[in-house]
Design a protein around this motif. Structure first.
Motif, PDB file in Angstrom:
ATOM      1  N   GLY A   7       0.784  -1.231   0.000  1.00  0.00           N
ATOM      2  CA  GLY A   7       0.000   0.000   0.000  1.00  0.00           C
ATOM      3  C   GLY A   7       0.813   1.277   0.000  1.00  0.00           C
ATOM      4  N   ILE A   8       2.133   1.164  -0.067  1.00  0.00           N
ATOM      5  CA  ILE A   8       2.976   2.355  -0.110  1.00  0.00           C
ATOM      6  C   ILE A   8       2.934   2.969  -1.511  1.00  0.00           C
ATOM      7  CG2 ILE A   8       5.345   3.227   0.052  1.00  0.00           C
ATOM      8  CD1 ILE A   8       4.187   2.491   2.741  1.00  0.00           C
ATOM      9  N   ASN A   9       2.605   4.256  -1.582  1.00  0.00           N
ATOM     10  CA  ASN A   9       2.583   4.971  -2.858  1.00  0.00           C
ATOM     11  C   ASN A   9       3.646   6.063  -2.956  1.00  0.00           C
ATOM     12  OD1 ASN A   9       0.333   3.561  -3.919  1.00  0.00           O
ATOM     13  ND2 ASN A   9      -1.055   4.847  -2.713  1.00  0.00           N
ATOM     14  N   VAL A  10       4.040   6.574  -1.795  1.00  0.00           N
ATOM     15  CA  VAL A  10       4.990   7.687  -1.749  1.00  0.00           C
ATOM     16  C   VAL A  10       6.120   7.332  -0.786  1.00  0.00           C
ATOM     17  CG1 VAL A  10       5.310  10.159  -1.361  1.00  0.00           C
ATOM     18  CG2 VAL A  10       3.078   9.297  -2.108  1.00  0.00           C
ATOM     19  N   ILE A  11       7.355   7.583  -1.210  1.00  0.00           N
ATOM     20  CA  ILE A  11       8.510   7.327  -0.350  1.00  0.00           C
ATOM     21  C   ILE A  11       9.260   8.634  -0.140  1.00  0.00           C
ATOM     22  CG2 ILE A  11      10.681   6.075  -0.059  1.00  0.00           C
ATOM     23  CD1 ILE A  11       9.581   3.870  -1.810  1.00  0.00           C
ATOM     24  N   GLY A  12       9.487   8.963   1.125  1.00  0.00           N
ATOM     25  CA  GLY A  12      10.223  10.161   1.480  1.00  0.00           C
ATOM     26  C   GLY A  12      11.636   9.812   1.922  1.00  0.00           C
ATOM     27  N   LYS A 156      11.583  18.509  12.425  1.00  0.00           N
ATOM     28  CA  LYS A 156      10.964  17.256  12.003  1.00  0.00           C
ATOM     29  C   LYS A 156      10.229  16.624  13.177  1.00  0.00           C
ATOM     30  CE  LYS A 156      13.797  15.607   8.159  1.00  0.00           C
ATOM     31  NZ  LYS A 156      14.759  14.562   7.750  1.00  0.00           N
ATOM     32  N   LYS A 157       9.120  17.228  13.511  1.00  0.00           N
ATOM     33  CA  LYS A 157       8.268  16.709  14.575  1.00  0.00           C
ATOM     34  C   LYS A 157       6.950  16.249  13.962  1.00  0.00           C
ATOM     35  CE  LYS A 157      10.504  19.503  18.098  1.00  0.00           C
ATOM     36  NZ  LYS A 157      10.375  20.576  19.112  1.00  0.00           N
ATOM     37  N   GLU A 158       6.136  15.610  14.773  1.00  0.00           N
ATOM     38  CA  GLU A 158       4.900  15.030  14.247  1.00  0.00           C
ATOM     39  C   GLU A 158       4.067  16.051  13.471  1.00  0.00           C
ATOM     40  OE1 GLU A 158       2.686  12.897  17.251  1.00  0.00           O
ATOM     41  OE2 GLU A 158       4.552  12.232  18.185  1.00  0.00           O
ATOM     42  N   LYS A 159       3.898  17.244  14.027  1.00  0.00           N
ATOM     43  CA  LYS A 159       3.072  18.255  13.362  1.00  0.00           C
ATOM     44  C   LYS A 159       3.682  18.695  12.033  1.00  0.00           C
ATOM     45  CE  LYS A 159       0.408  22.457  14.192  1.00  0.00           C
ATOM     46  NZ  LYS A 159       0.407  22.799  12.782  1.00  0.00           N
ATOM     47  N   ASN A 160       5.005  18.813  11.979  1.00  0.00           N
ATOM     48  CA  ASN A 160       5.643  19.184  10.711  1.00  0.00           C
ATOM     49  C   ASN A 160       5.300  18.183   9.619  1.00  0.00           C
ATOM     50  OD1 ASN A 160       7.983  19.878  13.005  1.00  0.00           O
ATOM     51  ND2 ASN A 160       7.584  21.531  11.581  1.00  0.00           N
ATOM     52  N   TYR A 161       5.403  16.903   9.966  1.00  0.00           N
ATOM     53  CA  TYR A 161       5.092  15.854   8.991  1.00  0.00           C
ATOM     54  C   TYR A 161       3.600  15.820   8.658  1.00  0.00           C
ATOM     55  CZ  TYR A 161       9.773  13.753   9.376  1.00  0.00           C
ATOM     56  OH  TYR A 161      11.125  13.519   9.331  1.00  0.00           O
ATOM     57  N   SER A 162       2.755  15.900   9.677  1.00  0.00           N
ATOM     58  CA  SER A 162       1.307  15.844   9.446  1.00  0.00           C
ATOM     59  C   SER A 162       0.845  16.973   8.531  1.00  0.00           C
ATOM     60  CB  SER A 162       0.550  15.933  10.778  1.00  0.00           C
ATOM     61  OG  SER A 162       0.774  14.795  11.567  1.00  0.00           O
ATOM     62  N   ASP A 163       1.326  18.177   8.822  1.00  0.00           N
ATOM     63  CA  ASP A 163       0.927  19.338   8.010  1.00  0.00           C
ATOM     64  C   ASP A 163       1.392  19.176   6.567  1.00  0.00           C
ATOM     65  OD1 ASP A 163      -0.189  20.441  10.251  1.00  0.00           O
ATOM     66  OD2 ASP A 163       1.390  21.919  10.588  1.00  0.00           O
ATOM     67  N   LEU A 164       2.618  18.682   6.390  1.00  0.00           N
ATOM     68  CA  LEU A 164       3.147  18.533   5.026  1.00  0.00           C
ATOM     69  C   LEU A 164       2.398  17.455   4.249  1.00  0.00           C
ATOM     70  CD1 LEU A 164       5.202  19.360   2.896  1.00  0.00           C
ATOM     71  CD2 LEU A 164       6.731  17.602   3.806  1.00  0.00           C
ATOM     72  N   GLU A 166      -0.589  16.449   4.694  1.00  0.00           N
ATOM     73  CA  GLU A 166      -1.922  16.956   4.380  1.00  0.00           C
ATOM     74  C   GLU A 166      -1.852  17.916   3.193  1.00  0.00           C
ATOM     75  OE1 GLU A 166      -5.635  19.370   6.502  1.00  0.00           O
ATOM     76  OE2 GLU A 166      -3.844  18.858   7.668  1.00  0.00           O
ATOM     77  N   TYR A 167      -0.860  18.789   3.188  1.00  0.00           N
ATOM     78  CA  TYR A 167      -0.695  19.751   2.097  1.00  0.00           C
ATOM     79  C   TYR A 167      -0.452  19.039   0.768  1.00  0.00           C
ATOM     80  CZ  TYR A 167       1.536  23.315  -0.796  1.00  0.00           C
ATOM     81  OH  TYR A 167       1.866  24.152  -1.833  1.00  0.00           O
ATOM     82  N   LEU A 168       0.336  17.958   0.811  1.00  0.00           N
ATOM     83  CA  LEU A 168       0.660  17.218  -0.413  1.00  0.00           C
ATOM     84  C   LEU A 168      -0.391  16.159  -0.747  1.00  0.00           C
ATOM     85  CD1 LEU A 168       4.505  16.696   0.104  1.00  0.00           C
ATOM     86  CD2 LEU A 168       3.379  18.388  -1.349  1.00  0.00           C
ATOM     87  N   GLN A 169      -1.432  16.094   0.068  1.00  0.00           N
ATOM     88  CA  GLN A 169      -2.534  15.138  -0.119  1.00  0.00           C
ATOM     89  C   GLN A 169      -2.019  13.696  -0.146  1.00  0.00           C
ATOM     90  OE1 GLN A 169      -4.368  16.860  -3.729  1.00  0.00           O
ATOM     91  NE2 GLN A 169      -5.967  17.717  -2.416  1.00  0.00           N
ATOM     92  N   ILE A 170      -1.193  13.393   0.838  1.00  0.00           N
ATOM     93  CA  ILE A 170      -0.650  12.041   1.011  1.00  0.00           C
ATOM     94  C   ILE A 170      -1.206  11.449   2.297  1.00  0.00           C
ATOM     95  CG2 ILE A 170       1.444  10.666   1.325  1.00  0.00           C
ATOM     96  CD1 ILE A 170       2.985  12.972  -0.069  1.00  0.00           C
ATOM     97  N   SER A 173      -0.938   6.388   5.804  1.00  0.00           N
ATOM     98  CA  SER A 173      -0.918   4.932   5.609  1.00  0.00           C
ATOM     99  C   SER A 173      -0.275   4.535   4.286  1.00  0.00           C
ATOM    100  CB  SER A 173      -2.341   4.379   5.664  1.00  0.00           C
ATOM    101  OG  SER A 173      -3.139   4.955   4.639  1.00  0.00           O
ATOM    102  N   GLU A 174      -0.128   5.493   3.368  1.00  0.00           N
ATOM    103  CA  GLU A 174       0.466   5.222   2.062  1.00  0.00           C
ATOM    104  C   GLU A 174       1.889   5.782   1.946  1.00  0.00           C
ATOM    105  OE1 GLU A 174      -2.295   6.986  -0.652  1.00  0.00           O
ATOM    106  OE2 GLU A 174      -3.796   5.408  -0.385  1.00  0.00           O
ATOM    107  N   PHE A 175       2.419   6.246   3.083  1.00  0.00           N
ATOM    108  CA  PHE A 175       3.713   6.940   3.065  1.00  0.00           C
ATOM    109  C   PHE A 175       4.778   6.156   3.819  1.00  0.00           C
ATOM    110  CE2 PHE A 175       6.657  10.226   4.822  1.00  0.00           C
ATOM    111  CZ  PHE A 175       7.166  10.675   3.612  1.00  0.00           C
ATOM    112  N   LEU A 176       5.964   6.080   3.214  1.00  0.00           N
ATOM    113  CA  LEU A 176       7.130   5.450   3.835  1.00  0.00           C
ATOM    114  C   LEU A 176       8.256   6.472   3.901  1.00  0.00           C
ATOM    115  CD1 LEU A 176       8.636   2.786   4.804  1.00  0.00           C
ATOM    116  CD2 LEU A 176       9.410   2.602   2.425  1.00  0.00           C
TER     117      LEU A 176
END
Length: 232
Positions: A7-12, A156-164, A166-170, A173-176
């Motif tokens: 189910g991974i679609n995007v890799i960071g 690089k804290k939880e909110k930084n990742y969550s906001d990004l 959401e902004y990138l529409q990722i 559960s689909e992100f690694l």
């Protein structure tokens, strides 16, 4: 712990010490800094005071070489009781410039991994530090062509990742995420429902170290970035 890569679609990817060498240059510069200040204090004391100054200044300068340069100068003034010479301050500025202009040294297998993944996944860079410096390193690395998006975060804290995400529409559960720091690249992602791969680098900044017992859920550790190709 093994994780499910379905189910991974995007890799960071983290950048420093995941795609290319970075922390080694900081350690080398810290040694040179201690040599310049050796008449004022012991190396151990100088190292401790420089780290203390860096942490104190993080909220002002953020992460990166320029903030490190300013912290070196401030620390030198304090350790010398403002007796440090202008020549030595000039030498500290040159140390910082040497770091900024350092050639980009890719870690083993990085480009092979990106070539293998670019047509199967959306690849992005998620790093922190000085924007200009990170953009410069990415350009010099020759890796820009592999990434759909590059983001230089203030932290690089939880909110930084969550906001990004959401902004990138990722969807998490689909992100690694792949990176060398448990503290910055792995644990915050696990907390927001994403998955992560920890690829340790041989040296880690003290501020990025994780103390205590870490529950190994939602991420796995690999000895080399190339190992990811066995799973995705």
């Amino acid at each position: 712990m093994e994780i499910d890569f379905e189910g991974i679609n995007v890799i960071g990817f983290d950048a420093d010490d995941t795609l290319w060498v970075n922390e080694t240059y900081f350690r080398d510069t810290e040694d040179k800094f201690a040599n310049l200040l050796e008449k004022y204090e012991t190396k151990n004391k100088i190292d401790q005071e420089l780290f203390r100054t860096e942490i104190k200044n993080l909220d002002l300068y953020g992460y990166g070489i320029k903030g490190f340069m300013l912290s070196m100068i401030e620390c030198a003034l304090e350790l010398s009781n403002n007796q440090i010479s202008s020549k030595t301050i000039g030498a500290l500025l040159e140390l910082g410039k040497e770091m900024i202009t350092q050639p980009v040294e890719l870690l083993d297998g990085v480009e092979d991994v990106l070539k293998s993944l670019k047509d199967k996944y959306r690849l992005i860079v998620l790093t922190k530090g000085d924007l200009l410096d990170q953009e410069r390193k990415l350009e010099r690395s020759g890796l820009s062509q592999y990434f759909h998006h590059v983001e230089v975060l203030s932290d690089k804290k939880e909110k930084n990742y969550s906001d990004l995400l959401e902004y990138l529409q990722i969807k998490p559960s689909e992100f690694l995420m792949i990176g060398n720091s448990l503290k910055s690249d792995v644990l915050p992602l696990v907390q927001i429902g994403a998955r992560a791969v920890h690829v340790p680098f041989h040296t880690t900044w003290q501020h990025e170290e994780v103390t205590g017992v870490v529950e190994n859920k939602g991420y796995t550790t690999m000895s080399s970035l190339v190992d990811i190709l066995k799973h995705v």
